[in-house]
Design a protein around this motif. Structure first.
Motif, PDB file in Angstrom:
ATOM      1  N   THR A  86       0.786  -1.045  -0.329  1.00 29.64           N
ATOM      2  CA  THR A  86      -0.014   0.042   0.117  1.00 29.64           C
ATOM      3  C   THR A  86       0.526   0.931   0.110  1.00 29.64           C
ATOM      4  OG1 THR A  86      -1.610   1.203   1.426  1.00 29.64           O
ATOM      5  CG2 THR A  86       0.026   0.423   2.568  1.00 29.64           C
ATOM      6  N   VAL A  87       0.226   2.712  -0.312  1.00 32.51           N
ATOM      7  CA  VAL A  87       0.665   3.805  -0.099  1.00 32.51           C
ATOM      8  C   VAL A  87       0.530   4.034   0.956  1.00 32.51           C
ATOM      9  CG1 VAL A  87       1.215   3.913  -2.557  1.00 32.51           C
ATOM     10  CG2 VAL A  87      -0.507   4.417  -1.343  1.00 32.51           C
ATOM     11  N   LEU A  88       0.862   5.334   1.387  1.00 30.07           N
ATOM     12  CA  LEU A  88       0.562   6.112   2.892  1.00 30.07           C
ATOM     13  C   LEU A  88      -0.663   6.447   2.922  1.00 30.07           C
ATOM     14  CD1 LEU A  88       1.757   6.956   5.413  1.00 30.07           C
ATOM     15  CD2 LEU A  88       2.748   8.685   4.475  1.00 30.07           C
ATOM     16  N   ALA A  89      -0.457   7.704   1.193  1.00 34.95           N
ATOM     17  CA  ALA A  89      -2.539   8.527   1.573  1.00 34.95           C
ATOM     18  C   ALA A  89      -3.267   7.227   1.685  1.00 34.95           C
ATOM     19  CB  ALA A  89      -1.758   9.038  -0.176  1.00 34.95           C
ATOM     20  N   LYS A  90      -3.324   5.939   1.319  1.00 37.24           N
ATOM     21  CA  LYS A  90      -4.021   4.991   1.183  1.00 37.24           C
ATOM     22  C   LYS A  90      -4.376   4.630   2.702  1.00 37.24           C
ATOM     23  CE  LYS A  90      -5.651   0.403  -1.032  1.00 37.24           C
ATOM     24  NZ  LYS A  90      -5.487  -0.916  -1.911  1.00 37.24           N
ATOM     25  N   GLU A  94      -7.976   5.055   4.424  1.00 35.13           N
ATOM     26  CA  GLU A  94      -8.620   3.895   5.027  1.00 35.13           C
ATOM     27  C   GLU A  94      -8.545   4.362   6.902  1.00 35.13           C
ATOM     28  OE1 GLU A  94      -6.904   0.086   4.512  1.00 35.13           O
ATOM     29  OE2 GLU A  94      -7.322   0.468   1.881  1.00 35.13           O
ATOM     30  N   THR A  95      -7.162   4.688   7.515  1.00 34.51           N
ATOM     31  CA  THR A  95      -7.949   5.090   8.908  1.00 34.51           C
ATOM     32  C   THR A  95      -8.068   6.071   9.700  1.00 34.51           C
ATOM     33  OG1 THR A  95      -5.221   5.766   8.840  1.00 34.51           O
ATOM     34  CG2 THR A  95      -5.631   3.520   8.710  1.00 34.51           C
ATOM     35  N   ARG A  96      -8.336   6.853   8.185  1.00 35.75           N
ATOM     36  CA  ARG A  96      -9.363   8.152   8.855  1.00 35.75           C
ATOM     37  C   ARG A  96     -10.375   7.739  10.042  1.00 35.75           C
ATOM     38  NH1 ARG A  96     -10.347  12.357   3.585  1.00 35.75           N
ATOM     39  NH2 ARG A  96      -7.877  11.184   3.726  1.00 35.75           N
ATOM     40  N   GLY A  97     -10.407   9.201  11.025  1.00 35.33           N
ATOM     41  CA  GLY A  97     -11.146   8.873  11.288  1.00 35.33           C
ATOM     42  C   GLY A  97     -11.377   8.114  12.516  1.00 35.33           C
ATOM     43  N   GLY A  98     -10.081   7.049  12.593  1.00 38.67           N
ATOM     44  CA  GLY A  98      -9.779   6.926  13.828  1.00 38.67           C
ATOM     45  C   GLY A  98      -8.810   6.720  15.271  1.00 38.67           C
ATOM     46  N   ASN A  99      -9.406   6.638  16.458  1.00 40.92           N
ATOM     47  CA  ASN A  99      -8.636   7.216  17.683  1.00 40.92           C
ATOM     48  C   ASN A  99      -7.971   6.220  18.528  1.00 40.92           C
ATOM     49  OD1 ASN A  99      -9.914   9.776  17.674  1.00 40.92           O
ATOM     50  ND2 ASN A  99     -12.196   8.612  18.523  1.00 40.92           N
ATOM     51  N   ASP A 100      -7.896   4.975  17.673  1.00 41.91           N
ATOM     52  CA  ASP A 100      -6.784   3.883  17.746  1.00 41.91           C
ATOM     53  C   ASP A 100      -5.138   4.536  17.913  1.00 41.91           C
ATOM     54  OD1 ASP A 100      -5.531   1.924  15.123  1.00 41.91           O
ATOM     55  OD2 ASP A 100      -7.770   3.328  15.338  1.00 41.91           O
ATOM     56  N   ALA A 101      -3.633   3.468  18.356  1.00 39.49           N
ATOM     57  CA  ALA A 101      -2.566   4.329  18.313  1.00 39.49           C
ATOM     58  C   ALA A 101      -2.088   4.168  17.005  1.00 39.49           C
ATOM     59  CB  ALA A 101      -2.298   3.666  19.416  1.00 39.49           C
ATOM     60  N   ALA A 110       1.140  10.889   7.892  1.00 40.03           N
ATOM     61  CA  ALA A 110       1.129  11.680   6.199  1.00 40.03           C
ATOM     62  C   ALA A 110       0.538  13.031   7.086  1.00 40.03           C
ATOM     63  CB  ALA A 110      -0.590  11.159   6.194  1.00 40.03           C
ATOM     64  N   ARG A 111       0.234  13.853   7.874  1.00 34.91           N
ATOM     65  CA  ARG A 111       0.342  14.888   8.140  1.00 34.91           C
ATOM     66  C   ARG A 111       1.473  15.493   8.440  1.00 34.91           C
ATOM     67  NH1 ARG A 111      -0.963  15.281  12.838  1.00 34.91           N
ATOM     68  NH2 ARG A 111      -3.096  14.620  12.765  1.00 34.91           N
ATOM     69  N   GLU A 112       2.733  15.156   8.437  1.00 33.34           N
ATOM     70  CA  GLU A 112       4.073  15.205   8.053  1.00 33.34           C
ATOM     71  C   GLU A 112       4.387  15.520   6.309  1.00 33.34           C
ATOM     72  OE1 GLU A 112       7.305  17.626   8.379  1.00 33.34           O
ATOM     73  OE2 GLU A 112       5.924  17.235  10.144  1.00 33.34           O
ATOM     74  N   ALA A 113       4.176  14.157   6.098  1.00 40.08           N
ATOM     75  CA  ALA A 113       3.935  14.039   4.276  1.00 40.08           C
ATOM     76  C   ALA A 113       3.705  15.530   3.423  1.00 40.08           C
ATOM     77  CB  ALA A 113       3.571  12.916   3.621  1.00 40.08           C
ATOM     78  N   SER A 114       2.155  15.636   3.769  1.00 38.74           N
ATOM     79  CA  SER A 114       1.603  16.643   3.459  1.00 38.74           C
ATOM     80  C   SER A 114       2.056  18.336   3.910  1.00 38.74           C
ATOM     81  CB  SER A 114       0.267  16.632   4.090  1.00 38.74           C
ATOM     82  OG  SER A 114      -1.073  17.997   3.763  1.00 38.74           O
ATOM     83  N   LEU A 115       2.486  18.184   4.672  1.00 39.57           N
ATOM     84  CA  LEU A 115       2.985  19.776   5.061  1.00 39.57           C
ATOM     85  C   LEU A 115       4.593  19.610   4.199  1.00 39.57           C
ATOM     86  CD1 LEU A 115       2.352  20.524   9.276  1.00 39.57           C
ATOM     87  CD2 LEU A 115       1.485  21.331   7.316  1.00 39.57           C
TER      88      LEU A 115
END
Length: 253
Positions: A86-90, A94-101, A110-115
């Motif tokens: 898989t890739v980081l964006a995918k 798939e984990t968007r909205g998850g609160n687990d570790a 992914a946020r750092e890659a976007s920045l």
């Protein structure tokens, strides 16, 4: 002969009367509840505190066991996702909205890659590694929350029980002094109450220590899963960077 027998009877009477008196004065019911009811106020407070500490111990064990098991199952499922091609964006989608570790680890990377504008270079890997360390530390503190109470109970409960024991024995000696007798009926209840406080201290402390050690091992295993997730995310970023460099090299040719 009659005088001898009479003397023997008179000699035997005080012992028999004393034994009968001792049996009559002995408390008929030394059950734990009756010992608690008849105990001094301070000893009662100690017993109530130790019983409450024992209740807290088992409550924490049940809550943390359920929490750690649920988070471990979720972490293993996320790890299986990262181990696929898989890739980081995918993975972030798939984990968007998850609160687990593990979801937090993926989203932070992914946020750092976007920045960073999507440039997968060595600087990005260093920045992501710093972010992941902070996320791991925060999640480790969160899952270990409450275990310090078990350590406190395991360390202090025996001494609290010992305090109740000392206080109960002290009251027993005061009772002996006021009654001016060492009759078992005077001594036994106070000693029994004192020993009950010690027993409750051990009942509260021993499970707390055992449960604390068990939870510590379980939390360490969960932290290892978080470390595996961070390593897989860094590998994912490294692969994407290599693929990007390979595409640039092919385009230059």
């Amino acid at each position: 002969m009659i005088r001898c027998c009479g003397a023997a009877g008179v000699a035997a009477m005080p012992g028999s009367a004393l034994a009968a008196t001792d049996v009559a004065l002995l408390p008929r019911n030394l059950s734990p509840w009756n010992m608690f009811v008849s105990a001094d106020v301070v000893v009662q407070a100690v017993m109530i505190g130790l019983a409450f500490a024992s209740l807290v111990t088992w409550t924490i064990w049940l809550a943390k066991t359920i929490e750690i098991r649920r988070k471990t199952v979720t972490a293993r499922r996320r790890l299986s996702l990262l181990e696929t091609d898989t890739v980081l964006a995918k993975a972030e989608q798939e984990t968007r909205g998850g609160n687990d570790a593990v979801a937090q680890i993926i989203q932070s990377a992914a946020r750092e890659a976007s920045l960073s504008g999507g440039h997968f270079d060595d600087g990005l890997k260093e920045r992501v590694a710093l972010r992941l360390e902070r996320v791991e530390a925060a999640m480790s503190r969160q899952i270990a929350r409450g275990t310090g109470v078990l350590a406190t109970i395991g360390a202090t409960a025996p001494f609290v029980g010992l305090f109740g024991t000392v206080w109960g024995i002290m009251n027993s000696f005061i009772g002996i002094s006021e009654a001016k007798t060492t009759n078992l009926a005077v001594v036994a209840p106070g000693i029994a109450e004192a020993l009950l406080a010690t027993a409750l201290g051990l009942v509260a402390a021993i499970p707390a220590v055992v449960i604390y050690n068990h939870l510590t091992r379980t939390i360490a295993a969960h932290r290892a899963l978080l470390g595996d997730a961070s390593a897989l995310v860094l590998l994912l970023i490294s692969r994407e960077g290599d693929r990007g460099a390979f595409r640039l090299a092919r385009a230059a040719e």
